[in-house]
Design a protein around this motif. Structure first.
Motif, short mmCIF file in Angstrom:
data_model
loop_
_atom_site.label_atom_id
_atom_site.label_comp_id
_atom_site.label_asym_id
_atom_site.label_seq_id
_atom_site.Cartn_x
_atom_site.Cartn_y
_atom_site.Cartn_z
N ASP A 258 0.84 -1.20 0.00
CA ASP A 258 0.00 0.00 0.00
C ASP A 258 0.87 1.25 0.00
OD1 ASP A 258 -2.23 1.62 0.11
OD2 ASP A 258 -2.48 1.42 2.28
N SER A 262 1.17 4.06 -2.93
CA SER A 262 0.80 5.43 -2.57
C SER A 262 1.91 6.42 -2.89
CB SER A 262 0.43 5.50 -1.09
OG SER A 262 -0.70 4.69 -0.82
N THR A 266 1.48 9.68 -5.23
CA THR A 266 1.73 11.04 -4.72
C THR A 266 2.99 11.67 -5.27
OG1 THR A 266 2.91 10.19 -2.77
CG2 THR A 266 0.53 10.53 -2.55
N TYR A 404 2.17 12.91 4.67
CA TYR A 404 1.60 11.56 4.59
C TYR A 404 2.29 10.68 5.63
CZ TYR A 404 0.42 13.37 -0.07
OH TYR A 404 -0.04 14.14 -1.12
N PHE A 406 2.24 6.45 6.94
CA PHE A 406 1.69 5.11 6.79
C PHE A 406 2.11 4.25 7.97
CE2 PHE A 406 0.45 6.70 2.88
CZ PHE A 406 -0.36 5.79 2.21
N ASN A 428 -2.37 6.80 5.96
CA ASN A 428 -2.66 5.67 5.08
C ASN A 428 -3.56 6.08 3.92
OD1 ASN A 428 -1.19 3.94 6.79
ND2 ASN A 428 -2.99 3.51 8.04
N ASP A 429 -3.51 7.34 3.54
CA ASP A 429 -4.38 7.86 2.48
C ASP A 429 -3.57 8.78 1.56
OD1 ASP A 429 -6.33 8.81 0.83
OD2 ASP A 429 -7.53 9.77 2.40
N PRO A 430 -3.30 8.35 0.33
CA PRO A 430 -2.52 9.18 -0.58
C PRO A 430 -3.34 10.21 -1.33
CG PRO A 430 -3.02 7.11 -1.63
CD PRO A 430 -3.60 7.02 -0.24
#
Length: 472
Positions: A258, A262, A266, A404, A406, A428-430
């Motif tokens: 993940d 990501s 990004t 960001y 993670f 955990n969100d790109p």
């Protein structure tokens, strides 16, 4: 140009170059101070009637414009790709995003609420009204040449303001396509005006003309500071979305698949040319080799080329100067001890401003690439040991736009979201950006917010009203 509901020609033209082919893709009429002043006067005249429309009526027009944009989504997307190189699939998504901002603010226009305050004196009625600031000057960048227009003008027009827009010199046709939709959508003449041309003379007119009550700008921190200094002369309100230097922190408990995907999203979308692009990848020491190898394998497979081809994943840089800046950062990093894992050079044997998607290892905080925004497809990997260490290093920059992180540790997630000194944090969100959430930065990354109700209120003044009732 589009001033007071009419398309304007001038005696001067400028050529537009496709960065993927270095070929001419068109030319546009350009102006300067004279056209800017005419546009400001048109907006001033239109403000008197536009502000008096109900929010509901203004909103209906914005929603209609959003629909007009989506009718010509493919045409506008092709214009984006030809002017600034973005892959066509990403360009289509940008057009949809642009329409979404207008649609959301069209709906929100009817929900501008005031306040009723409790009075200490029972003979008084206290209220707070929210009213439009007036004529605004908007200056937009080339990297999102369509959605940045609607992200600024959507809330401004919903609030009851009128506007003068200056687009980036690299992407004027994108702005023209949006204004054609304004026209077809029934926006009254003078409410939104488009002035293309010399940045100094148009920007100076915006900041020196007392009719203009607010400046909204997206671009470099250097230019933002200049506009703020000039705007101070007339005490204009300002919203500034400036540079970024986003950290991307990967803890050893993160899902590495993940996290790698990501970083790709990004860092290499738009060839790294966004203010929220990942610029510094901090990887916990215990997973640095595994993460670096996985990332390099994925980056090596990215398909680079002319964005008009459907399967292209990364296009060119915007111009030769941008290409040279990226080359300089990579060269200085390798001279100081960084190693190239993949990429590391411009793509030769083809026209266009293409730089290979690059991953650097062994980068350190004293390198230029660690201190300056890259605005290109280079992913430098730094290592860290502890949570406190990486927080200090991530925050050690004058920028504070996007960050960001993670990790699968919930407690750590909460600590990180509080301690990262950035206007936006993706855990955990790109891809956290949506029309109904505020977008903006801290420190030298800007002032004010775009998106959400925060973005709407940026274009409004609060007026306090106290009414004392008469005795019976």
């Amino acid at each position: 140009m589009y001033i007071n509901g009419k398309w304007i020609e001038t005696s001067q033209k400028e050529v537009i170059i496709n960065p993927a082919t270095e070929e001419e893709v068109g030319e546009v009429y350009v102006g300067g101070q004279k056209e800017a002043e005419e546009a400001i006067q048109a907006a001033h005249h239109a403000f008197k009637s536009w502000r008096m429309l109900s929010g509901n009526d203004r909103g209906k027009i914005l929603v209609k414009i959003a629909n007009e944009i989506m009718k010509v989504q493919s045409q506008i997307a092709e214009t984006i790709t030809k002017e600034m190189g973005k892959p066509i699939t990403d360009a289509r998504r940008e057009v949809a995003s642009a329409a979404a901002y207008l649609e959301w603010y069209g709906e929100e226009a009817k929900r501008v609420y005031g306040d009723v305050l409790p009075a200490l004196d029972t003979k008084k009625q206290l209220m707070v009204l929210r009213q439009p600031v007036g004529v605004i000057g908007a200056i937009t960048p080339w990297n999102f040449p369509v959605s940045m227009i609607t992200r600024k003008l959507g809330p401004a027009l919903a609030a009851g303001c009128t506007a003068v827009l200056k687009p980036a010199p690299s992407t004027p046709a994108c702005a023209m396509e949006v204004f054609k939709c304004f026209e077809r959508g029934g926006l009254p003449q003078g409410v939104a005006n488009l002035v293309i041309g010399d940045a100094d003379s148009i920007g100076s007119e915006m900041t020196s003309n007392s009719i203009v009550k607010k400046i909204t700008f997206t671009g470099s921190t250097k230019v933002g500071k200049l506009l703020m200094r000039n705007a101070a002369e007339n005490v204009q309100k300002v919203s500034m979305e400036l540079g970024g230097h986003a950290p991307f922190i990967v803890f050893e408990d993160a899902n590495l698949d993940d996290a790698v995907a990501s970083v790709i999203g990004t860092k290499f979308k738009n060839a790294g040319q966004t203010c929220i692009s990942t610029n510094r990848i901090y990887v916990q020491e215990s997973i640095k080799d595994e993460f670096s190898n996985r990332l390099a394998r994925e980056v090596h497979t990215l398909k680079v080329g002319n964005g008009m081809e459907e399967d292209i994943e990364m296009g060119p840089l915007i111009n030769a100067a941008a290409l040279e800046k990226v080359e300089d950062q990579v060269t200085k990093a390798t001279e100081s001890g960084a190693s190239v894992v993949t990429g590391g050079s411009r793509i030769k044997g083809t026209k266009g401003y293409f730089y290979a998607p690059t991953v650097l290892a062994d980068t350190t905080d004293d390198m230029k690439i660690a201190k300056e925004e890259t605005f290109g497809p280079v992913a430098p990997i730094f290592t860290f040991r502890t949570e406190n260490e990486v927080i200090d290093r991530a925050n050690n920059t004058p920028y504070g736009l996007m960050s960001y992180c993670f990790t699968n540790d919930l407690s750590r997630s909460i600590r990180m979201m509080h301690q990262l000194d950035y206007g936006m944090v993706g855990i955990n969100d790109p891809a956290p950006i949506v029309p109904h959430a505020p977008f903006g930065g801290m420190k030298e990354s800007g002032i004010g917010r775009e998106g959400g109700t925060s973005g709407l209120y940026e274009f409004m003044e609060e007026k306090f009203v106290s009414i004392r009732t008469a005795e019976k």
